[in-house]
Every structure is written in structure tokens, then in C-alpha cells.
Design a protein around this motif. Structure first.
Motif, PDB file in Angstrom:
ATOM      1  N   MET A 233      38.680  34.139  34.509  1.00  0.00           N
ATOM      2  CA  MET A 233      38.187  35.502  34.597  1.00  0.00           C
ATOM      3  C   MET A 233      38.652  36.271  33.362  1.00  0.00           C
ATOM      4  O   MET A 233      39.800  36.179  32.966  1.00  0.00           O
ATOM      5  CB  MET A 233      38.708  36.165  35.869  1.00  0.00           C
ATOM      6  CG  MET A 233      38.178  37.564  36.043  1.00  0.00           C
ATOM      7  SD  MET A 233      38.613  38.382  37.577  1.00  0.00           S
ATOM      8  CE  MET A 233      37.848  37.329  38.766  1.00  0.00           C
ATOM      9  N   LEU A 234      37.738  37.018  32.789  1.00  0.00           N
ATOM     10  CA  LEU A 234      38.040  37.860  31.646  1.00  0.00           C
ATOM     11  C   LEU A 234      38.408  39.245  32.164  1.00  0.00           C
ATOM     12  O   LEU A 234      37.828  39.723  33.131  1.00  0.00           O
ATOM     13  CB  LEU A 234      36.830  37.943  30.722  1.00  0.00           C
ATOM     14  CG  LEU A 234      36.207  36.606  30.305  1.00  0.00           C
ATOM     15  CD1 LEU A 234      34.972  36.845  29.442  1.00  0.00           C
ATOM     16  CD2 LEU A 234      37.207  35.748  29.585  1.00  0.00           C
ATOM     17  N   SER A 235      39.361  39.898  31.517  1.00  0.00           N
ATOM     18  CA  SER A 235      39.822  41.202  31.995  1.00  0.00           C
ATOM     19  C   SER A 235      39.657  42.274  30.937  1.00  0.00           C
ATOM     20  O   SER A 235      39.859  42.022  29.741  1.00  0.00           O
ATOM     21  CB  SER A 235      41.305  41.128  32.377  1.00  0.00           C
ATOM     22  OG  SER A 235      41.493  40.238  33.439  1.00  0.00           O
ATOM     23  N   LEU A 236      39.315  43.468  31.414  1.00  0.00           N
ATOM     24  CA  LEU A 236      39.257  44.628  30.530  1.00  0.00           C
ATOM     25  C   LEU A 236      40.656  45.214  30.407  1.00  0.00           C
ATOM     26  O   LEU A 236      41.455  45.133  31.342  1.00  0.00           O
ATOM     27  CB  LEU A 236      38.313  45.682  31.095  1.00  0.00           C
ATOM     28  CG  LEU A 236      36.833  45.316  31.171  1.00  0.00           C
ATOM     29  CD1 LEU A 236      36.039  46.498  31.715  1.00  0.00           C
ATOM     30  CD2 LEU A 236      36.291  44.888  29.827  1.00  0.00           C
ATOM     31  N   PRO A 237      40.951  45.832  29.280  1.00  0.00           N
ATOM     32  CA  PRO A 237      42.257  46.482  29.111  1.00  0.00           C
ATOM     33  C   PRO A 237      42.337  47.762  29.948  1.00  0.00           C
ATOM     34  O   PRO A 237      41.329  48.234  30.485  1.00  0.00           O
ATOM     35  CB  PRO A 237      42.303  46.790  27.621  1.00  0.00           C
ATOM     36  CG  PRO A 237      40.863  46.964  27.244  1.00  0.00           C
ATOM     37  CD  PRO A 237      40.100  45.986  28.110  1.00  0.00           C
ATOM     38  N   SER A 238      43.519  48.347  30.028  1.00  0.00           N
ATOM     39  CA  SER A 238      43.675  49.581  30.798  1.00  0.00           C
ATOM     40  C   SER A 238      43.016  50.764  30.103  1.00  0.00           C
ATOM     41  O   SER A 238      42.568  51.705  30.748  1.00  0.00           O
ATOM     42  CB  SER A 238      45.152  49.879  31.057  1.00  0.00           C
ATOM     43  OG  SER A 238      45.832  50.052  29.826  1.00  0.00           O
ATOM     44  N   THR A 239      42.943  50.723  28.780  1.00  0.00           N
ATOM     45  CA  THR A 239      42.293  51.782  28.002  1.00  0.00           C
ATOM     46  C   THR A 239      41.148  51.168  27.214  1.00  0.00           C
ATOM     47  O   THR A 239      41.346  50.197  26.472  1.00  0.00           O
ATOM     48  CB  THR A 239      43.285  52.453  27.032  1.00  0.00           C
ATOM     49  OG1 THR A 239      44.352  53.031  27.791  1.00  0.00           O
ATOM     50  CG2 THR A 239      42.603  53.527  26.202  1.00  0.00           C
ATOM     51  N   LEU A 240      39.964  51.746  27.393  1.00  0.00           N
ATOM     52  CA  LEU A 240      38.788  51.246  26.673  1.00  0.00           C
ATOM     53  C   LEU A 240      37.918  52.434  26.285  1.00  0.00           C
ATOM     54  O   LEU A 240      37.066  52.890  27.035  1.00  0.00           O
ATOM     55  CB  LEU A 240      38.012  50.242  27.527  1.00  0.00           C
ATOM     56  CG  LEU A 240      36.786  49.586  26.886  1.00  0.00           C
ATOM     57  CD1 LEU A 240      37.108  49.040  25.494  1.00  0.00           C
ATOM     58  CD2 LEU A 240      36.254  48.496  27.778  1.00  0.00           C
TER      59      LEU A 240
ATOM     60  N   LEU B  69      34.305  29.324  27.388  1.00  0.00           N
ATOM     61  CA  LEU B  69      34.187  28.856  28.768  1.00  0.00           C
ATOM     62  C   LEU B  69      33.380  27.563  28.804  1.00  0.00           C
ATOM     63  O   LEU B  69      32.519  27.342  27.959  1.00  0.00           O
ATOM     64  CB  LEU B  69      33.510  29.923  29.630  1.00  0.00           C
ATOM     65  CG  LEU B  69      34.275  31.216  29.860  1.00  0.00           C
ATOM     66  CD1 LEU B  69      33.399  32.224  30.609  1.00  0.00           C
ATOM     67  CD2 LEU B  69      35.554  30.956  30.631  1.00  0.00           C
ATOM     68  N   PRO B  70      33.628  26.717  29.796  1.00  0.00           N
ATOM     69  CA  PRO B  70      32.844  25.485  29.915  1.00  0.00           C
ATOM     70  C   PRO B  70      31.353  25.812  30.061  1.00  0.00           C
ATOM     71  O   PRO B  70      30.976  26.840  30.631  1.00  0.00           O
ATOM     72  CB  PRO B  70      33.374  24.835  31.195  1.00  0.00           C
ATOM     73  CG  PRO B  70      34.704  25.462  31.432  1.00  0.00           C
ATOM     74  CD  PRO B  70      34.642  26.837  30.834  1.00  0.00           C
ATOM     75  N   ALA B  71      30.517  24.925  29.560  1.00  0.00           N
ATOM     76  CA  ALA B  71      29.068  25.115  29.621  1.00  0.00           C
ATOM     77  C   ALA B  71      28.612  25.368  31.050  1.00  0.00           C
ATOM     78  O   ALA B  71      29.045  24.689  31.982  1.00  0.00           O
ATOM     79  CB  ALA B  71      28.357  23.889  29.057  1.00  0.00           C
ATOM     80  N   GLY B  72      27.786  26.381  31.214  1.00  0.00           N
ATOM     81  CA  GLY B  72      27.235  26.697  32.520  1.00  0.00           C
ATOM     82  C   GLY B  72      28.155  27.465  33.445  1.00  0.00           C
ATOM     83  O   GLY B  72      27.752  27.871  34.529  1.00  0.00           O
ATOM     84  N   ALA B  73      29.398  27.665  33.037  1.00  0.00           N
ATOM     85  CA  ALA B  73      30.353  28.386  33.891  1.00  0.00           C
ATOM     86  C   ALA B  73      29.948  29.848  34.021  1.00  0.00           C
ATOM     87  O   ALA B  73      29.475  30.463  33.067  1.00  0.00           O
ATOM     88  CB  ALA B  73      31.764  28.302  33.313  1.00  0.00           C
ATOM     89  N   ALA B  74      30.130  30.377  35.221  1.00  0.00           N
ATOM     90  CA  ALA B  74      29.864  31.800  35.450  1.00  0.00           C
ATOM     91  C   ALA B  74      30.896  32.638  34.702  1.00  0.00           C
ATOM     92  O   ALA B  74      32.043  32.227  34.538  1.00  0.00           O
ATOM     93  CB  ALA B  74      29.906  32.105  36.934  1.00  0.00           C
ATOM     94  N   VAL B  75      30.472  33.790  34.266  1.00  0.00           N
ATOM     95  CA  VAL B  75      31.364  34.724  33.583  1.00  0.00           C
ATOM     96  C   VAL B  75      31.745  35.806  34.577  1.00  0.00           C
ATOM     97  O   VAL B  75      30.882  36.453  35.163  1.00  0.00           O
ATOM     98  CB  VAL B  75      30.667  35.354  32.357  1.00  0.00           C
ATOM     99  CG1 VAL B  75      31.577  36.358  31.685  1.00  0.00           C
ATOM    100  CG2 VAL B  75      30.211  34.282  31.391  1.00  0.00           C
ATOM    101  N   GLN B  76      33.038  35.980  34.777  1.00  0.00           N
ATOM    102  CA  GLN B  76      33.532  37.039  35.650  1.00  0.00           C
ATOM    103  C   GLN B  76      34.405  37.972  34.818  1.00  0.00           C
ATOM    104  O   GLN B  76      35.304  37.519  34.117  1.00  0.00           O
ATOM    105  CB  GLN B  76      34.338  36.469  36.804  1.00  0.00           C
ATOM    106  CG  GLN B  76      33.512  35.637  37.746  1.00  0.00           C
ATOM    107  CD  GLN B  76      34.321  35.142  38.929  1.00  0.00           C
ATOM    108  OE1 GLN B  76      35.532  35.321  39.001  1.00  0.00           O
ATOM    109  NE2 GLN B  76      33.651  34.524  39.869  1.00  0.00           N
ATOM    110  N   ILE B  77      34.097  39.240  34.913  1.00  0.00           N
ATOM    111  CA  ILE B  77      34.866  40.254  34.191  1.00  0.00           C
ATOM    112  C   ILE B  77      35.566  41.141  35.199  1.00  0.00           C
ATOM    113  O   ILE B  77      34.926  41.728  36.075  1.00  0.00           O
ATOM    114  CB  ILE B  77      33.967  41.084  33.257  1.00  0.00           C
ATOM    115  CG1 ILE B  77      33.360  40.169  32.200  1.00  0.00           C
ATOM    116  CG2 ILE B  77      34.758  42.218  32.619  1.00  0.00           C
ATOM    117  CD1 ILE B  77      32.455  40.852  31.219  1.00  0.00           C
ATOM    118  N   ASP B  78      36.882  41.238  35.068  1.00  0.00           N
ATOM    119  CA  ASP B  78      37.693  42.054  35.954  1.00  0.00           C
ATOM    120  C   ASP B  78      37.950  43.401  35.289  1.00  0.00           C
ATOM    121  O   ASP B  78      38.584  43.476  34.241  1.00  0.00           O
ATOM    122  CB  ASP B  78      39.013  41.353  36.247  1.00  0.00           C
ATOM    123  CG  ASP B  78      39.923  42.151  37.161  1.00  0.00           C
ATOM    124  OD1 ASP B  78      39.462  43.137  37.779  1.00  0.00           O
ATOM    125  OD2 ASP B  78      41.106  41.789  37.258  1.00  0.00           O
ATOM    126  N   ALA B  79      37.448  44.462  35.910  1.00  0.00           N
ATOM    127  CA  ALA B  79      37.626  45.813  35.371  1.00  0.00           C
ATOM    128  C   ALA B  79      38.629  46.615  36.194  1.00  0.00           C
ATOM    129  O   ALA B  79      38.760  47.816  36.002  1.00  0.00           O
ATOM    130  CB  ALA B  79      36.287  46.537  35.341  1.00  0.00           C
TER     131      ALA B  79
END
Length: 91
Positions: free
Chosen positions: A1-8, A27-37
Motif C-alpha cells: 500500500m502506498l501512503s500519502l504524507p501528513s502534509t500535501l 509493484l508486481p505486474a497486474g497488482a492493484a494499487v492501494q493508496i492510504d490517505a
């Protein structure tokens, strides 16, 4: 999971987007991208630009994308700009 910083804000947006896009590319091919905000506390409309940039990168790579932890203020700003429908959320 990719995360956003506290300040953006405008000052961090370009570097943040580049970092997220680089992480997405590893990320591995075909893997879903999840972004944690969930950690995003201080933001402006540039945060939406980063999220939409990640969406474009995921789509270009043929990967599903889910955003997690979008706060009510972030979603409200997305509605204000008319892009809330583009930010798929989960949990």
C-alpha cells in the motif's frame, strides 16, 4: 500500500506524485494499487491533483486503484471540484 504524507500542499505535490508513481511502477505486474490517505492532515487542492495523477498512472498501467482513508474534508474538496466520482474509495 502506498501512503500519502501528513502534509500535501502545492509545495510537496510534485515530489509526492513522482515518488508515488515510482513506487507504483515497482509493484508486481497486474497488482492493484492501494493508496492510504488516512494520515493526510494538511492539504490543499494539490492533493487532489496528486490523487488524480496516481489514478492516471494506474490506469495507464492497467492496474485497479483504490483509495483508502479519504477524510470527509478531502472528499468534500473533491466534490467541490467535481472529481469525487473519479476517486474510488475502499474502507
Amino acid at each position: 500500500m502506498l501512503s500519502l504524507p501528513s502534509t500535501l500542499t502545492h509545495d510537496q505535490a510534485q515530489a509526492c506524485l513522482q515518488q508515488l508513481q515510482a513506487s507504483l511502477a515497482q509493484l508486481p505486474a497486474g497488482a492493484a494499487v492501494q493508496i492510504d490517505a488516512s494520515g493526510l492532515a494538511v492539504f490543499d487542492s494539490s492533493a487532489l491533483a496528486v490523487l488524480l495523477g496516481c489514478r492516471r498512472a494506474a490506469m495507464a498501467a492497467g492496474r485497479p486503484l483504490q483509495m483508502r482513508g479519504l477524510s470527509a474534508p478531502v472528499l468534500s474538496l473533491a466534490r467541490l471540484y467535481g472529481v469525487d466520482g473519479l476517486l474510488q474509495t475502499a474502507g
